[in-house]
Design a protein around this motif. Structure first.
Motif, PDB file in Angstrom:
ATOM      1  N   HIS A  48      31.578  43.434  43.101  1.00 45.23           N
ATOM      2  CA  HIS A  48      31.137  44.862  43.562  1.00 45.23           C
ATOM      3  C   HIS A  48      32.283  45.974  43.729  1.00 45.23           C
ATOM      4  O   HIS A  48      32.792  45.288  45.180  1.00 45.23           O
ATOM      5  N   LEU A  49      32.686  46.618  43.042  1.00 44.13           N
ATOM      6  CA  LEU A  49      33.902  47.376  43.182  1.00 44.13           C
ATOM      7  C   LEU A  49      33.851  48.104  44.517  1.00 44.13           C
ATOM      8  O   LEU A  49      34.816  48.142  45.342  1.00 44.13           O
ATOM      9  N   ASP A  50      32.693  48.769  44.764  1.00 46.61           N
ATOM     10  CA  ASP A  50      32.600  49.578  46.302  1.00 46.61           C
ATOM     11  C   ASP A  50      32.864  48.879  47.327  1.00 46.61           C
ATOM     12  O   ASP A  50      33.690  49.308  48.139  1.00 46.61           O
ATOM     13  N   GLY A  51      32.148  47.772  47.377  1.00 46.41           N
ATOM     14  CA  GLY A  51      32.221  47.093  48.786  1.00 46.41           C
ATOM     15  C   GLY A  51      33.143  45.817  48.773  1.00 46.41           C
ATOM     16  O   GLY A  51      33.735  45.348  49.765  1.00 46.41           O
ATOM     17  N   SER A 108      38.054  54.817  33.819  1.00 45.54           N
ATOM     18  CA  SER A 108      38.853  54.926  35.033  1.00 45.54           C
ATOM     19  C   SER A 108      39.317  53.547  35.651  1.00 45.54           C
ATOM     20  O   SER A 108      40.571  53.611  36.173  1.00 45.54           O
ATOM     21  N   VAL A 109      38.686  52.420  35.407  1.00 43.02           N
ATOM     22  CA  VAL A 109      39.328  51.243  35.970  1.00 43.02           C
ATOM     23  C   VAL A 109      39.334  50.283  34.799  1.00 43.02           C
ATOM     24  O   VAL A 109      38.293  50.045  33.881  1.00 43.02           O
ATOM     25  N   LEU A 110      40.292  49.611  34.845  1.00 45.59           N
ATOM     26  CA  LEU A 110      40.928  48.634  33.872  1.00 45.59           C
ATOM     27  C   LEU A 110      40.792  47.240  34.398  1.00 45.59           C
ATOM     28  O   LEU A 110      41.719  46.986  35.447  1.00 45.59           O
ATOM     29  N   ALA A 136      41.775  42.428  43.474  1.00 50.42           N
ATOM     30  CA  ALA A 136      40.918  41.684  42.404  1.00 50.42           C
ATOM     31  C   ALA A 136      40.085  40.656  43.325  1.00 50.42           C
ATOM     32  O   ALA A 136      40.428  40.162  44.276  1.00 50.42           O
ATOM     33  N   PRO A 137      39.205  40.392  42.652  1.00 45.54           N
ATOM     34  CA  PRO A 137      38.017  39.287  43.334  1.00 45.54           C
ATOM     35  C   PRO A 137      38.815  37.859  43.275  1.00 45.54           C
ATOM     36  O   PRO A 137      39.641  37.688  42.397  1.00 45.54           O
ATOM     37  N   THR A 138      38.498  37.411  44.609  1.00 48.68           N
ATOM     38  CA  THR A 138      38.970  35.867  44.753  1.00 48.68           C
ATOM     39  C   THR A 138      38.235  34.945  44.128  1.00 48.68           C
ATOM     40  O   THR A 138      36.796  34.790  44.804  1.00 48.68           O
ATOM     41  N   LEU A 139      38.301  34.205  42.929  1.00 51.60           N
ATOM     42  CA  LEU A 139      37.260  33.247  42.425  1.00 51.60           C
ATOM     43  C   LEU A 139      38.081  31.829  42.431  1.00 51.60           C
ATOM     44  O   LEU A 139      39.316  31.522  42.598  1.00 51.60           O
ATOM     45  N   GLY A 193      29.953  51.424  36.326  1.00 55.79           N
ATOM     46  CA  GLY A 193      31.460  51.069  36.575  1.00 55.79           C
ATOM     47  C   GLY A 193      31.663  50.535  37.893  1.00 55.79           C
ATOM     48  O   GLY A 193      32.767  50.545  38.468  1.00 55.79           O
ATOM     49  N   ASN A 194      30.504  50.316  38.740  1.00 61.42           N
ATOM     50  CA  ASN A 194      30.582  49.718  40.034  1.00 61.42           C
ATOM     51  C   ASN A 194      30.460  48.378  40.139  1.00 61.42           C
ATOM     52  O   ASN A 194      31.036  47.663  41.346  1.00 61.42           O
ATOM     53  N   GLU A 195      30.015  47.550  39.061  1.00 54.96           N
ATOM     54  CA  GLU A 195      30.195  46.155  39.288  1.00 54.96           C
ATOM     55  C   GLU A 195      30.853  45.622  37.858  1.00 54.96           C
ATOM     56  O   GLU A 195      30.876  46.070  36.667  1.00 54.96           O
ATOM     57  N   LEU A 196      31.615  44.287  38.136  1.00 56.85           N
ATOM     58  CA  LEU A 196      32.430  43.739  37.026  1.00 56.85           C
ATOM     59  C   LEU A 196      31.788  42.386  36.938  1.00 56.85           C
ATOM     60  O   LEU A 196      31.478  41.473  37.952  1.00 56.85           O
ATOM     61  N   ALA A 197      30.896  41.987  35.706  1.00 58.65           N
ATOM     62  CA  ALA A 197      30.323  40.731  35.514  1.00 58.65           C
ATOM     63  C   ALA A 197      31.598  39.581  34.870  1.00 58.65           C
ATOM     64  O   ALA A 197      32.119  40.106  33.935  1.00 58.65           O
ATOM     65  N   ILE A 198      31.496  38.491  35.257  1.00 59.45           N
ATOM     66  CA  ILE A 198      32.785  37.743  34.983  1.00 59.45           C
ATOM     67  C   ILE A 198      31.866  36.063  34.686  1.00 59.45           C
ATOM     68  O   ILE A 198      31.337  35.774  35.581  1.00 59.45           O
TER      69      ILE A 198
END
Length: 612
Positions: free
Chosen positions: A331-334, A263-265, A294-297, A311-316
């Protein structure tokens, strides 16, 4: 004498964390860190509301390099991958998530094993091995409970297992043809039927990678540069094998991560060496996509992406020139981002680290060569300069944290790290500009780097050194023999002195792929002999420091032994360190503490006239 605010060992104590993997329930994250002096497997609790994560737990204690650790999709066990003494004969281990058990699964120390993936039910793993013949990699499957191994696919080529299909029946395989071309295959594990998903293209760019099943399971999202300058997002229809390009930029899209449900790419884009993230909801397909925030890094380089099972968290994994390599979780949800690891800086304040400036300088054909320039505090005139050349050559100098650069800059050196022609990241044409007969054009780019540094008044022309590892080590030796008048010193780390003996003695599984880049012994031997530094060693006048690992399977230690002997016979100053327990690079902390202070002392002596 330049004052050194922090001693060398402090910089050696700067740590890193990378390659995270979520546990099935998302509560734990395994990763690699070199806190102990060599990369081992650790884990940390994932607590979304925590202001700062808990202290991680160490899971492996081999005191040898671990290279990967991947959680089972259904249980608190992992497959861990490691070698011995840098020999790259990687073995697979079953690791319990609490660290209580580390069980060898492939106890064949002379064989290489490349982990592919867990099956969706967690009962099997797929991997590649050159057990049958060192030149080739076949595909194997192992039952975790029984330990039974089954040969799935045998072929005289470089075949690597990528992942299982969502139903666990098929395995996606990548077969490397050259360094710029591969094929994707789909193997049915029940019938052993193999389908070619992409053709075996012999000319031009044709790399296909980072593939994942779409939400409807009818196709794959993947990255490819087939017939193009840059890696782009594409869709491959599994029934027709037709490939459609979806998203193309004037930069490489270098990483793709899709949630398990499709669902999320997440995409990572390499823009002039720095990374930019984009996220899309593709539940309804790419044409109906919705771009997500997208996250601000911090500005830097994304080294890996990985979703949790839900699929709720993306590790980078993120590395910045002025900060440590660490793991962040989106954390995609929040819509919040959390730094999960805080690698030590060795007690050095983070604000003392230097970011480089990106520049371009003209070469002999007026082509603009990208480079990163690290400058010390104070005046930027008549400085001692180290030109650092990356390996590969299919690689790219990027603004990642480099403790040696930081130390040298703190000591008053400038460091110029160019992406000479042949580097990746700037399109297929640029990457091809050093192929075979054009090899020495990339060496000429180093001469023009010196010209630019002197014209700008940055460098003292009499105090310029060249340094590099692996292919970068070849570039060092080629620069010293082709333009001997330019250099005050050279540092060659696991480099190639003789392209003929290198191709004859490199790991047999690598030879064919290396010949596609350098030229073949059958057709290009005379040319390879002509440009090999060992055959022009009489031109070297600059002092040389050479480092090698005795277990190096890529560039055998004989390359160093050749160049050192030839210089000693001619009374050219040469220093050499060979480590019995290292391979293609120096990774163990004790060895690095011996090697790199010696390199700095050498540079101080020949660029500053300091004797210590």
């Amino acid at each position: 004498m330049v004052k050194r605010t922090y001693e060398f060992e402090r910089y050696m104590n700067v740590r890193s964390a990378m390659l995270p993997s979520f546990s099935p329930d998302g509560s734990q994250m395994a990763f690699l860190t070199d806190i102990t002096g060599v990369h081992e497997v650790w884990s940390v609790a994932v607590e979304k509301q925590a202001k700062r994560p808990a202290w991680p737990e160490q899971l492996t204690f081999r005191n040898e390099r671990m290279m990967e650790a991947v959680f089972s999709p259904v249980a608190n066990t992992l497959i861990a991958v490691g070698d011995m003494g840098g020999n790259e004969r990687t073995q697979l281990y079953l690791l319990h998530a609490d660290g209580s058990v580390l069980k060898g699964l492939t106890e064949k120390p002379e064989v290489m094993h490349h982990f592919g993936a867990w099956s969706p039910d967690g009962r099997r793993i797929v991997y590649s091995s050159n057990e049958r013949d060192q030149r080739y990699f076949d595909i194997y499957e192992m039952g975790i409970a029984s330990g039974a191994v089954r040969l799935l696919y045998q072929q005289d080529g470089s075949n690597y297992a990528c992942q299982y299909s969502p139903d666990g029946r098929s395995v996606l395989i990548s077969r490397s043809l050259t360094t710029t071309q591969n094929q994707l295959l789909l193997l049915d594990t029940v019938t052993n039927e193999v389908r070619e998903l992409t053709p075996a293209i012999q000319e031009g760019p044709a790399w296909h990678g980072a593939a994942s099943w779409t939400a409807d399971r009818k196709g794959l999202y993947l990255l490819s540069d087939r017939g193009r300058e840059f890696m782009s997002l594409a869709y491959l229809d599994l029934e027709t094998t037709e490939m459609t390009f979806l998203y193309e930029l004037s930069w490489d899209i270098e990483q793709l991560a899709l949630t398990e449900d499709g669902s999320v790419l997440a995409l990572s884009i390499n823009e002039d060496g720095c990374s930019r993230l984009e996220l899309y909801d593709v539940t309804q397909g790419w044409d109906e996509r919705k771009q997500l925030i997208a996250p601000t890094l911090p500005k830097g380089v994304v080294l890996s992406l990985g979703w949790s099972k839900e699929g709720n968290e993306l590790a980078i994994t993120l590395s910045a020139a002025d900060d440590t390599t660490d793991i962040w979780v989106w954390h995609l949800d929040g819509g919040t981002v959390q730094r999960m690891t805080y690698s030590s800086t060795g007690g050095i304040p983070r604000d003392t680290f230097v970011s480089p400036q990106l520049l371009r300088y003209p070469s002999f054909d007026e082509r603009q060569i990208p480079a990163f320039l690290y400058l010390p505090e104070g005046k930027h005139e008549n400085l001692p300069v180290i030109i650092s050349v990356h390996g590969g050559p299919e690689s790219q100098e990027r603004p990642r944290f480099n403790w040696l650069y930081q130390y040298l800059v703190a000591c008053g050196y400038a460091v110029l790290a160019p992406n000479v022609r042949g580097s990746t990241g700037y399109g297929y044409e640029y990457q091809s500009l050093d192929d075979v007969r054009k090899r020495m054009d990339s060496v000429a780019d180093l001469k023009y780097a010196v010209n630019w540094l002197c014209e700008q008044g940055i460098a003292d022309p009499k105090r310029i050194a060249v340094m590099g590892g692996s292919y970068g080590g070849f570039m060092v030796l080629a620069a010293l023999t082709t333009y001997p008048e330019l250099w005050a010193a050279g540092v060659d780390i696991v480099g190639i002195a003789n392209l003929v003996t290198f191709l004859e003695n490199t790991g047999p599984w690598r030879r064919k792929l290396r010949e596609s880049e350098y030229g073949s012994l059958e057709h290009d031997r005379e040319f390879l002999e002509q440009i090999s530094p060992i055959n022009h060693v009489e031109k070297i006048v600059a002092p040389l420091f050479v480092i090698h690992g005795a277990n190096d399977p890529r560039v055998p230690v004989g390359e160093t032994e050749q160049i050192v002997k030839a210089l000693q016979e001619r009374n050219v100053p040469v220093e050499c360190l060979i480590f019995a327990d290292e391979g293609h690079g120096i990774v163990k902390r004790a060895n690095r503490l011996q090697a790199y202070p010696a390199v700095v002392r050498f540079l101080d002596q020949h660029l500053r006239g300091e004797h210590r």
